[in-house]
Design an enzyme around this catalytic site. Structure first.
Site, mmCIF file in Angstrom:
data_model
loop_
_atom_site.group_PDB
_atom_site.id
_atom_site.type_symbol
_atom_site.label_atom_id
_atom_site.label_comp_id
_atom_site.label_asym_id
_atom_site.label_seq_id
_atom_site.Cartn_x
_atom_site.Cartn_y
_atom_site.Cartn_z
ATOM 1 N N GLU A 1 0.947 -1.253 -0.158
ATOM 2 C CA GLU A 1 0.034 -0.177 0.334
ATOM 3 C C GLU A 1 0.892 1.373 -0.243
ATOM 4 O OE1 GLU A 1 -4.072 -1.403 2.224
ATOM 5 O OE2 GLU A 1 -2.300 -1.020 3.245
ATOM 6 N N TYR B 1 -16.555 24.901 -1.520
ATOM 7 C CA TYR B 1 -16.373 23.610 -2.017
ATOM 8 C C TYR B 1 -15.085 23.337 -2.585
ATOM 9 C CZ TYR B 1 -19.069 24.179 -6.378
ATOM 10 O OH TYR B 1 -19.434 24.697 -7.132
ATOM 11 N N LEU C 1 -7.399 5.119 8.080
ATOM 12 C CA LEU C 1 -7.932 5.197 7.040
ATOM 13 C C LEU C 1 -8.286 7.121 8.401
ATOM 14 C CD1 LEU C 1 -9.548 3.267 5.346
ATOM 15 C CD2 LEU C 1 -8.103 5.218 4.728
ATOM 16 N N GLU C 2 -8.432 6.077 9.763
ATOM 17 C CA GLU C 2 -9.198 6.880 10.717
ATOM 18 C C GLU C 2 -8.209 8.535 10.947
ATOM 19 O OE1 GLU C 2 -9.740 3.001 11.823
ATOM 20 O OE2 GLU C 2 -8.593 4.145 11.053
ATOM 21 N N LYS D 1 -11.625 2.663 0.682
ATOM 22 C CA LYS D 1 -10.530 1.693 0.074
ATOM 23 C C LYS D 1 -11.446 0.974 -0.401
ATOM 24 C CE LYS D 1 -6.539 1.495 2.964
ATOM 25 N NZ LYS D 1 -5.210 0.987 3.999
#
Length: 132
Positions: A29, A61, A80-81, A107
């Site tokens: 990864e 945005y 990811l947190e 993911k």
């Protein structure tokens, strides 16, 4: 402001933002990277912009899009947190008119024994009141 009031309020919405990043705990990864999907909801009062039709009365945005891009394409995180937390905290720091932000990071290409659209996390962060 109570949580329920925030959730019923106005919000900016970004859906399906996609970038290539190198987040994860596995060596492949970190080396090859992968696509990440991000959704963001940012709660703020949109009435002034609705009445004035003036960009200066809201948060663009595209500003939030840039934050997502910088985090996902930036330095690698194990979790990811952590990616979601950095997106949320940066958004709240850079835009004081935003009262809360929800960030979902997914993911779509994960090694699991089965078919999935994506795996990920979703966090909700509120602006903390200023202490005297």
């Amino acid at each position: 402001m109570e949580d329920a009031a925030i959730m019923r309020g106005d919000k900016l919405i970004l859906r399906g933002v996609k970038f290539h990043g190198y987040h994860g705990v596995k060596p492949e990864e970190r080396k090859l990277g992968q696509k990440f999907l991000v959704d963001v909801d940012a709660w703020l009062d949109l009435q002034p912009a609705g009445e004035s039709d003036c960009l200066s009365d809201t948060v663009s945005y595209t500003d939030i899009y840039r934050i997502v891009k910088e985090v996902v394409e930036g330095p690698a995180h194990n979790l990811l947190e952590s990616v979601a937390q950095l997106i949320a905290s940066t958004t709240l720091t850079k835009h004081p008119q935003i009262s809360a932000v929800r960030v979902k990071v997914g993911k779509p290409h994960v090694a699991v024994p089965g078919s999935v659209d994506y795996l990920g996390v979703e966090i909700l962060r509120y602006r903390r009141p200023e202490l005297p």
